[in-house]
Design a protein around this motif. Structure first.
Motif, mmCIF file in Angstrom:
data_model
loop_
_atom_site.group_PDB
_atom_site.id
_atom_site.type_symbol
_atom_site.label_atom_id
_atom_site.label_comp_id
_atom_site.label_asym_id
_atom_site.label_seq_id
_atom_site.Cartn_x
_atom_site.Cartn_y
_atom_site.Cartn_z
ATOM 1 N N ARG A 3 62.864 65.637 -0.662
ATOM 2 C CA ARG A 3 62.747 66.433 0.406
ATOM 3 C C ARG A 3 61.206 66.928 0.485
ATOM 4 N N PHE A 4 60.500 67.128 1.891
ATOM 5 C CA PHE A 4 59.418 67.528 2.077
ATOM 6 C C PHE A 4 59.049 68.264 3.266
ATOM 7 N N ASP A 5 58.086 68.637 3.391
ATOM 8 C CA ASP A 5 57.762 69.520 4.810
ATOM 9 C C ASP A 5 56.737 68.487 5.691
ATOM 10 N N VAL A 6 56.723 68.499 6.973
ATOM 11 C CA VAL A 6 55.716 67.717 7.792
ATOM 12 C C VAL A 6 55.041 68.947 8.590
ATOM 13 N N ARG A 7 53.774 68.843 8.697
ATOM 14 C CA ARG A 7 53.089 69.592 9.524
ATOM 15 C C ARG A 7 52.280 68.761 10.554
ATOM 16 N N LEU A 8 52.271 69.184 11.812
ATOM 17 C CA LEU A 8 51.639 68.653 12.933
ATOM 18 C C LEU A 8 50.640 69.496 13.167
ATOM 19 N N THR A 9 49.272 68.595 13.252
ATOM 20 C CA THR A 9 48.175 69.469 13.328
ATOM 21 C C THR A 9 47.179 69.239 14.398
ATOM 22 N N HIS A 10 47.510 68.259 15.274
ATOM 23 C CA HIS A 10 46.392 67.987 16.167
ATOM 24 C C HIS A 10 46.838 67.056 17.357
ATOM 25 N N LEU A 11 46.232 66.976 18.311
ATOM 26 C CA LEU A 11 46.522 65.907 19.372
ATOM 27 C C LEU A 11 45.408 64.892 19.183
ATOM 28 N N GLY A 12 45.914 63.535 19.748
ATOM 29 C CA GLY A 12 45.123 62.493 19.671
ATOM 30 C C GLY A 12 45.594 61.425 20.400
ATOM 31 N N SER A 13 44.951 60.256 20.453
ATOM 32 C CA SER A 13 45.421 59.095 21.344
ATOM 33 C C SER A 13 45.046 57.756 20.676
ATOM 34 N N PHE A 14 45.959 56.829 20.960
ATOM 35 C CA PHE A 14 45.777 55.400 20.361
ATOM 36 C C PHE A 14 45.312 54.526 21.516
ATOM 37 N N GLY A 15 44.310 53.651 21.256
ATOM 38 C CA GLY A 15 43.703 52.932 22.348
ATOM 39 C C GLY A 15 42.187 52.905 22.786
ATOM 40 N N GLY A 16 41.658 53.724 21.977
ATOM 41 C CA GLY A 16 40.220 53.884 22.085
ATOM 42 C C GLY A 16 39.558 53.878 23.585
ATOM 43 N N ASP A 17 38.957 52.927 24.142
ATOM 44 C CA ASP A 17 38.539 52.988 25.394
ATOM 45 C C ASP A 17 39.423 52.772 26.495
ATOM 46 N N LYS A 18 40.768 52.346 26.088
ATOM 47 C CA LYS A 18 41.794 52.259 26.878
ATOM 48 C C LYS A 18 43.137 52.682 26.299
ATOM 49 N N SER A 25 48.511 56.047 24.616
ATOM 50 C CA SER A 25 49.534 56.859 24.208
ATOM 51 C C SER A 25 48.566 58.116 23.690
ATOM 52 N N LEU A 26 49.332 59.260 23.787
ATOM 53 C CA LEU A 26 49.000 60.445 23.425
ATOM 54 C C LEU A 26 49.871 61.122 22.270
ATOM 55 N N TYR A 27 49.264 61.542 21.469
ATOM 56 C CA TYR A 27 50.226 61.890 20.286
ATOM 57 C C TYR A 27 50.036 63.247 19.393
ATOM 58 N N ALA A 28 51.081 63.721 19.075
ATOM 59 C CA ALA A 28 50.616 64.910 17.935
ATOM 60 C C ALA A 28 50.495 64.417 16.547
ATOM 61 N N GLY A 29 49.383 64.703 15.770
ATOM 62 C CA GLY A 29 48.918 63.986 14.499
ATOM 63 C C GLY A 29 49.752 64.784 13.748
ATOM 64 N N ILE A 30 49.825 63.893 12.343
ATOM 65 C CA ILE A 30 50.376 64.751 11.179
ATOM 66 C C ILE A 30 49.408 64.969 10.073
ATOM 67 N N GLU A 31 49.515 66.191 9.350
ATOM 68 C CA GLU A 31 48.572 66.398 8.280
ATOM 69 C C GLU A 31 49.015 65.270 7.126
ATOM 70 N N PRO A 32 48.073 64.610 6.441
ATOM 71 C CA PRO A 32 48.208 63.593 5.360
ATOM 72 C C PRO A 32 49.444 64.249 4.548
ATOM 73 N N SER A 33 50.389 63.558 4.085
ATOM 74 C CA SER A 33 51.361 63.778 3.122
ATOM 75 C C SER A 33 51.617 62.775 2.217
ATOM 76 N N GLU A 34 51.475 62.854 0.994
ATOM 77 C CA GLU A 34 51.643 61.887 -0.084
ATOM 78 C C GLU A 34 53.224 61.484 -0.110
#
Length: 179
Positions: free
Chosen positions: A66-81, A84-93
């Motif tokens: 088991r582990f914890d997930v932490r959402l930390t920021h908004l971001g988008s995929f697609g660059g200039d086009k 999608s808009l997403y909530a990003g996740i803090e890196p987790s090993e």
């Protein structure tokens, strides 16, 4: 022929908090809160014997921790086009290890390797006609993203129907993680 993927469910309170980010972005088609999830491995359309093999193969990962997930920021995929808009996740090993283990067992079951790099996130909206400037402005005006954390006690095998934007998603099977 089912369309499958594995993922993590988003708790109701976290989903509600994410839903408060909705609105104010032209070209956004907002994802229904009940369809928020974190995709671990897209499997795609498979026949029923392969679907059974996938479900059985994933059983081998129930001893993952088991582990914890932490959402930390908004971001988008697609660059200039942006697409999608997403909530990003803090890196987790631990999250990365679980995803990599799924990739290994699913390849052993006969699926081709996932072609995309694993970037854990929760999709909030699909975008059509939004510019990079629109998205940047939306993220800036959204203000500080207060981190959202939750414990992960299981992963699930989802099915979906072939539709624009996905959903509704159905939990076909769940796999508890070890304490």
């Amino acid at each position: 022929m089912p369309r499958l993927f594995t993922g993590l469910e988003i708790p109701e309170d976290v989903g509600y908090a994410l839903s408060l980010k909705r609105g104010g972005l032209s070209g956004a088609r907002w994802i229904d809160v009940e369809n928020y999830h974190i995709t671990l491995r897209f499997i795609g359309d498979v026949d029923h014997p392969m679907a059974e093999e996938v479900a059985d193969s994933l059983d081998r990962l129930a001893n993952s921790m088991r582990f914890d997930v932490r959402l930390t920021h908004l971001g988008s995929f697609g660059g200039d086009k942006p697409r999608s808009l997403y909530a990003g996740i803090e890196p987790s090993e631990t999250l990365n290890r679980l995803q990599a283990a799924q990739e290994r067992v699913l390849q052993r079951a006969g699926l081709p390797p996932e072609g995309r790099k694993f970037v854990p996130h929760v999709t909030l909206a699909r975008l059509r006609g939004s510019t990079a400037l629109d998205v940047a402005r939306f993220i800036a005006e959204a203000g500080r993203f207060e981190p959202l954390s939750f414990p992960v006690g299981r992963f699930v095998l989802y099915s979906s129907r072939d539709s624009v934007g996905g959903g509704p998603y159905v939990v076909e099977q769940h796999y508890p993680l070890a304490a």
